[in-house]
Structure formats: structure tokens, C-alpha cells
Design a protein around this motif. Structure first.
Motif, short mmCIF file in Angstrom:
data_model
loop_
_atom_site.label_atom_id
_atom_site.label_comp_id
_atom_site.label_asym_id
_atom_site.label_seq_id
_atom_site.Cartn_x
_atom_site.Cartn_y
_atom_site.Cartn_z
N GLN A 1 41.50 35.62 50.64
CA GLN A 1 41.79 37.05 50.60
C GLN A 1 41.74 37.65 52.00
O GLN A 1 42.52 38.55 52.34
CB GLN A 1 40.78 37.76 49.68
CG GLN A 1 40.92 37.36 48.22
CD GLN A 1 39.75 37.83 47.37
OE1 GLN A 1 38.69 38.19 47.88
NE2 GLN A 1 39.92 37.82 46.06
N PHE B 1 34.94 40.19 49.52
CA PHE B 1 36.20 39.44 49.50
C PHE B 1 35.93 37.94 49.64
O PHE B 1 35.03 37.52 50.37
CB PHE B 1 37.11 39.88 50.65
CG PHE B 1 37.85 41.16 50.42
CD1 PHE B 1 38.46 41.44 49.20
CD2 PHE B 1 37.96 42.11 51.43
CE1 PHE B 1 39.16 42.62 48.99
CE2 PHE B 1 38.66 43.29 51.25
CZ PHE B 1 39.25 43.55 50.01
N ASP B 2 36.70 37.17 48.95
CA ASP B 2 36.64 35.69 48.93
C ASP B 2 35.40 35.17 48.20
O ASP B 2 35.24 33.96 48.06
CB ASP B 2 36.73 35.08 50.34
CG ASP B 2 38.14 35.16 50.89
OD1 ASP B 2 39.09 34.90 50.14
OD2 ASP B 2 38.30 35.49 52.08
N GLU C 1 40.22 38.53 42.58
CA GLU C 1 40.97 39.63 43.15
C GLU C 1 40.80 40.90 42.31
O GLU C 1 41.03 40.89 41.11
CB GLU C 1 42.45 39.25 43.22
CG GLU C 1 43.33 40.20 43.98
CD GLU C 1 44.76 39.69 44.07
OE1 GLU C 1 45.53 39.97 43.12
OE2 GLU C 1 45.09 39.01 45.05
N LYS D 1 43.02 44.36 46.40
CA LYS D 1 43.26 42.92 46.35
C LYS D 1 42.79 42.19 47.61
O LYS D 1 42.35 41.05 47.54
CB LYS D 1 44.75 42.65 46.14
CG LYS D 1 45.32 43.25 44.84
CD LYS D 1 46.82 43.02 44.76
CE LYS D 1 47.43 43.77 43.58
NZ LYS D 1 47.14 43.19 42.31
N ASN D 2 42.88 42.84 48.77
CA ASN D 2 42.53 42.19 50.04
C ASN D 2 42.39 43.26 51.12
O ASN D 2 42.64 44.45 50.86
CB ASN D 2 43.58 41.13 50.41
CG ASN D 2 44.97 41.72 50.58
OD1 ASN D 2 45.20 42.60 51.42
ND2 ASN D 2 45.92 41.26 49.76
#
Length: 305
Positions: free
Chosen positions: A18, A259-260, A264, A269-270
Motif C-alpha cells: 500500500q 498501512f500494509d 485496504e 486505500k493508500n
């Protein structure tokens, strides 16, 4: 508006990440924290040291600047090395000092398992994974162990940020009572917004704020709301942001995406879409306060510690 992200698991994520430099640049990230996440139950220190090597190799490969002080942050994307799971030091202050010397400036005292430092929010993580326990069931009696108090004192002495995310309610209270410097929750939510053990009580948020610390609001959809739609998550993030500010004040809220380390989020989402969230915060709280949440609050803590 630039921002600081207090937590990501990119160093240990597998497959498509991500977090990428391109997405960080697009999102306007000033500082991304990269956690050396130790999930193994054995050779934990060795794993953390290896991930420190991976961090510097990643920074060199992606041309991202690693920093150890707030004053070193410059234009472009900067990176801070952290540790998630205090079991990485295996009950040794000497190993804590080693990690500090390698550039680690923040450590999460626990993850989801009991370690030498203390107890996590979930009293039975294996039972939770097996479906025998609920996300709302929490550890209420146990906090820091004797070595945990020693660790807090040493982290204060070194200038390493104490992170109570994943910790039990009692652990947060114990840190509040023993730390002489601000402490933080790098990636958490508000329990008043969703009754989940991983979310902080209003009392816990207030204790963090009174220390001068911050709560990094995470983007873990399951811990934010049962509504996993894009709009449901958008509304949930605002609800958690309001709850953190109501409990701790405008100097308490920060960003800690995770994130990661999470699936998601349908809304965020990122890193490239973080500006949408910052616009949302600006609309809700005003641009001046949104700037505090985005980067000023954490940079104040980082500078002080």
C-alpha cells in the motif's frame, strides 16, 4: 497540506504494498514511520535488527531520507524507524540501547501477546483468531510488568517515544503514572466510537493528552465501524476523530494509518488519498486544527522527546 503517518507495516508486508514512494509523494507525506514489526515468538531481537537493515536498504533504494530528529525533516518524503512489539528487546535494556543506536526512535511496548514488558489489549489473541473470543473483550487487570517500568524509564532517558498502541487499559495507566515524558498511541481509535479492545477509552486518550502525547488515528476498517462501505468508513473516521478530540483536545489527534498491516480501507486505500481525509478534517474542524492533526501535533512530540 503535508502530513506525518505514525505507523506502517511496509517492511514486513508481502505482495503489492500500500505504501510506495510514488503514493507518499502524491499524498504529500512529510514523514512516514516504518515499523520493524516482530511477529515471531523466538529470535525476536535478531528479527528486529534484520528489519533495521531492511529499512535502511529500502530508504537507499527509494531515495527516501531516514531521520532520527524532528529537525532533520526536510522537503520530500522522510522516514522514521520504529519497532512494533517490545518483545523485540527480549527483556534486555542493552538490546533496547542497541536498537536506539540503530536509529529506532519509537517502540510499541506490546503487540497482541504478553511479553516481558507487559500485557496487550486482547486477553486471549489465539482465542480471538479461533473465533472463541470477541473483539470487545479486553484485558482489564494487568498492565506493565516490573521490567516494563524499567523499560519506560530507559526510553525516557534515551529519548525514545513510548507507544502504547495494542496495550491494555492498565498498561496505559501504568505508563501515564511512570513516564516523565509524553507518550503516544501510534495507531489506535476511540472506544466510545466503537467498542473494540484495540480502541482507547476516553480516560486513556485523556491520559495520553495530559502527558503531551498524541493518538494516531488508524484506518483499520474493522476497528472503526461494522459498516465497511466507503461512506461508512468515511463517517466512522470522522466519528473517531471527534471522539479523540473531545477526550484529549485538539493537540492530541494525529494520523497513524497502519498501512500494509491492514486490509485496504474502502475509503482510504493508500497514502495517495490521504489528502481527501485531510480535506474532510478541514471541513469538520477548520484548516488550522486540521494542520495540527496532520503534522504539527506529532512534530511537537517528536521535537520534545
Amino acid at each position: 497540506m503535508r502530513y506525518c503517518d505514525l505507523h506502517s507495516d511496509t517492511l514486513t508486508a508481502e505482495g503489492e504494498k500500500q505504501v510506495t514512494k510514488k503514493r507518499l509523494e502524491k499524498g504529500g507525506c512529510a514523514l512516514q514511520c516504518f515499523a520493524a514489526f516482530v511477529s515471531a515468538r523466538e529470535n525476536r531481537f535478531r528479527q528486529a535488527a534484520s528489519l533495521a537493515d531492511s529499512f535502511y536498504a529500502f530508504c537507499e533504494r527509494e531515495k527516501i531520507k531516514p531521520v532520527t530528529k524532528a529537525g532533520e525533516i526536510s522537503a520530500g518524503v522522510n522516514a522514521l524507524l520504529t519497532v512494533e512489539e517490545g518483545g523485540a528487546i527480549e527483556g534486555s535494556l542493552e538490546k533496547l540501547v542497541y536498537l536506539y543506536e540503530r536509529g529506532v526512535r519509537m517502540m510499541t511496548l506490546t503487540w497482541n501477546y504478553e511479553n516481558e514488558i507487559g500485557y496487550p489489549a486482547f486477553p486471549d489473541y489465539e482465542g480471538l483468531l479461533a473465533g472463541k473470543r470477541s473483539f470487545a473483550e479486553r484485558e482489564v487487570e494487568r498492565g506493565l510488568k516490573p521490567f516494563g517500568f524499567e523499560c519506560v524509564e530507559k526510553m525516557n532517558e534515551l529519548g525514545m517515544i513510548i507507544d502504547v498502541s495494542h496495550g491494555s487499559d492498565k498498561l496505559v495507566k501504568d505508563v501515564a503514572a511512570s513516564s516523565k515524558k509524553p507518550f503516544i498511541a501510534s495507531h489506535s481509535g476511540a472506544r466510545s466510537a466503537l467498542n473494540c479492545a484495540r480502541n482507547l477509552t476516553d480516560e486513556g486518550i485523556k491520559m495520553i493528552a495530559e502527558s503531551g502525547g498524541v493518538v494516531g488515528l488508524y484506518f483499520c476498517a474493522d476497528f472503526l465501524s461494522p459498516d465497511l462501505s466507503e461512506e461508512g468508513q468515511r463517517e466512522a473516521l470522522l466519528r473517531h476523530a471527534r471522539a479523540i478530540v473531545n477526550a484529549g483536545g485538539e493537540g492530541c489527534l494525529a494520523i497513524g494509518s497502519d498501512f500494509d498491516g491492514i486490509p485496504e480501507n474502502p475509503y482510504l486505500k493508500n497514502p495517495s488519498v490521504v489528502p481527501d481525509f485531510l480535506k474532510l478534517l478541514s471541513g469538520e474542524f477548520g484548516e488550522g486544527r486540521a494542520e495540527k492533526f496532520a503534522y504539527k501535533n506529532f512534530l511537537r512530540v517528536f521535537s520534545e522527546i
